[in-house]
Design a protein around this motif. Structure first.
Motif, mmCIF file in Angstrom:
data_model
loop_
_atom_site.group_PDB
_atom_site.id
_atom_site.type_symbol
_atom_site.label_atom_id
_atom_site.label_comp_id
_atom_site.label_asym_id
_atom_site.label_seq_id
_atom_site.Cartn_x
_atom_site.Cartn_y
_atom_site.Cartn_z
ATOM 1 N N CYS A 40 0.609 -1.216 -0.161
ATOM 2 C CA CYS A 40 -0.400 0.035 0.192
ATOM 3 C C CYS A 40 0.763 1.305 0.053
ATOM 4 C CB CYS A 40 -0.804 -0.203 1.079
ATOM 5 S SG CYS A 40 -2.807 -0.117 0.701
ATOM 6 N N GLU A 41 2.120 1.187 0.795
ATOM 7 C CA GLU A 41 2.960 2.854 0.951
ATOM 8 C C GLU A 41 3.149 2.422 0.037
ATOM 9 O OE1 GLU A 41 6.846 3.882 3.309
ATOM 10 O OE2 GLU A 41 5.158 2.035 4.349
ATOM 11 N N GLU A 42 3.511 1.660 -1.056
ATOM 12 C CA GLU A 42 4.612 2.052 -2.597
ATOM 13 C C GLU A 42 3.724 2.234 -3.485
ATOM 14 O OE1 GLU A 42 7.804 -1.528 -2.273
ATOM 15 O OE2 GLU A 42 5.144 -2.436 -2.619
ATOM 16 N N TRP A 43 2.639 1.711 -3.106
ATOM 17 C CA TRP A 43 1.510 1.890 -3.890
ATOM 18 C C TRP A 43 1.133 3.913 -4.249
ATOM 19 C CZ3 TRP A 43 -3.435 4.259 -5.144
ATOM 20 C CH2 TRP A 43 -4.080 3.957 -6.236
ATOM 21 N N ASP A 44 0.845 3.848 -2.644
ATOM 22 C CA ASP A 44 0.605 5.746 -2.250
ATOM 23 C C ASP A 44 1.725 6.383 -3.025
ATOM 24 O OD1 ASP A 44 -2.085 4.527 -1.754
ATOM 25 O OD2 ASP A 44 -1.674 4.528 0.337
ATOM 26 N N LYS A 45 3.090 5.808 -2.201
ATOM 27 C CA LYS A 45 3.915 6.695 -3.091
ATOM 28 C C LYS A 45 4.329 7.237 -4.067
ATOM 29 C CE LYS A 45 9.132 8.016 -2.291
ATOM 30 N NZ LYS A 45 10.119 6.756 -1.419
ATOM 31 N N LEU A 46 4.457 6.070 -5.143
ATOM 32 C CA LEU A 46 4.246 6.068 -6.827
ATOM 33 C C LEU A 46 2.753 6.505 -6.701
ATOM 34 C CD1 LEU A 46 5.320 5.120 -9.422
ATOM 35 C CD2 LEU A 46 3.401 3.231 -9.076
ATOM 36 N N HIS A 47 1.511 6.552 -7.080
ATOM 37 C CA HIS A 47 1.073 7.193 -7.743
ATOM 38 C C HIS A 47 0.391 8.888 -7.069
ATOM 39 C CE1 HIS A 47 -0.421 3.895 -8.975
ATOM 40 N NE2 HIS A 47 -0.690 4.276 -9.082
ATOM 41 N N ARG A 48 0.782 9.363 -5.763
ATOM 42 C CA ARG A 48 1.144 10.449 -5.175
ATOM 43 C C ARG A 48 2.333 11.395 -6.046
ATOM 44 N NH1 ARG A 48 0.494 8.695 0.864
ATOM 45 N NH2 ARG A 48 -1.257 9.150 0.603
ATOM 46 N N ARG A 49 3.419 10.590 -6.110
ATOM 47 C CA ARG A 49 3.769 11.665 -7.711
ATOM 48 C C ARG A 49 3.303 11.662 -8.530
ATOM 49 N NH1 ARG A 49 7.652 14.949 -9.111
ATOM 50 N NH2 ARG A 49 9.394 14.927 -9.990
ATOM 51 N N HIS A 50 2.876 11.020 -8.944
ATOM 52 C CA HIS A 50 2.540 10.930 -11.077
ATOM 53 C C HIS A 50 1.220 12.186 -10.636
ATOM 54 C CE1 HIS A 50 -0.192 8.841 -14.269
ATOM 55 N NE2 HIS A 50 0.322 9.912 -14.468
ATOM 56 N N SER A 51 0.441 12.471 -9.445
ATOM 57 C CA SER A 51 -0.490 13.399 -9.142
ATOM 58 C C SER A 51 0.211 14.226 -9.327
ATOM 59 C CB SER A 51 -1.577 12.352 -7.728
ATOM 60 O OG SER A 51 -2.520 11.571 -8.104
ATOM 61 N N GLU A 52 1.469 14.590 -8.830
ATOM 62 C CA GLU A 52 2.445 15.772 -8.489
ATOM 63 C C GLU A 52 2.464 16.077 -9.404
ATOM 64 O OE1 GLU A 52 6.258 17.485 -5.882
ATOM 65 O OE2 GLU A 52 5.897 15.081 -6.136
ATOM 66 N N LEU A 53 3.203 15.598 -10.368
ATOM 67 C CA LEU A 53 3.064 15.335 -11.518
ATOM 68 C C LEU A 53 2.386 16.838 -12.632
ATOM 69 C CD1 LEU A 53 5.642 12.376 -12.672
ATOM 70 C CD2 LEU A 53 6.465 14.692 -12.068
ATOM 71 N N HIS A 54 1.205 15.767 -12.315
ATOM 72 C CA HIS A 54 -0.410 16.674 -13.317
ATOM 73 C C HIS A 54 -0.201 17.659 -12.723
ATOM 74 C CE1 HIS A 54 -1.207 12.971 -15.794
ATOM 75 N NE2 HIS A 54 -0.818 12.480 -15.200
#
Length: 74
Positions: A53-67
């Protein structure tokens, strides 16, 4: 994850949502964040495989940050 990856052809059209008005987009974002916080299960990644969960959240938060970095103030 660094910025600059470009989708091409049919992939780009399949993933690009229709534009939303600001208020509607903000409501959608708010509901998505609430769902993320309430839902403990995460989807399997076809690229990275099984993630915690932590890895998934970190990846998708970074992806969202870029957008979100593409949003410019008027």
């Amino acid at each position: 994850m660094s910025p600059g990856f470009k989708l091409k052809g049919a992939s780009k059209q399949a993933l690009a949502p229709d534009p939303l008005e600001d208020r509607e987009a903000l409501e959608h974002l708010t509901k998505s964040i609430q769902r993320l916080e309430a839902e403990p299960q995460r989807a399997f990644s076809p690229v990275f495989g099984q993630m915690t969960c932590e890895e998934w959240d970190k990846l998708h938060r970074r992806h969202s940050e870029l957008h979100m970095s593409f949003i410019a103030e008027p």
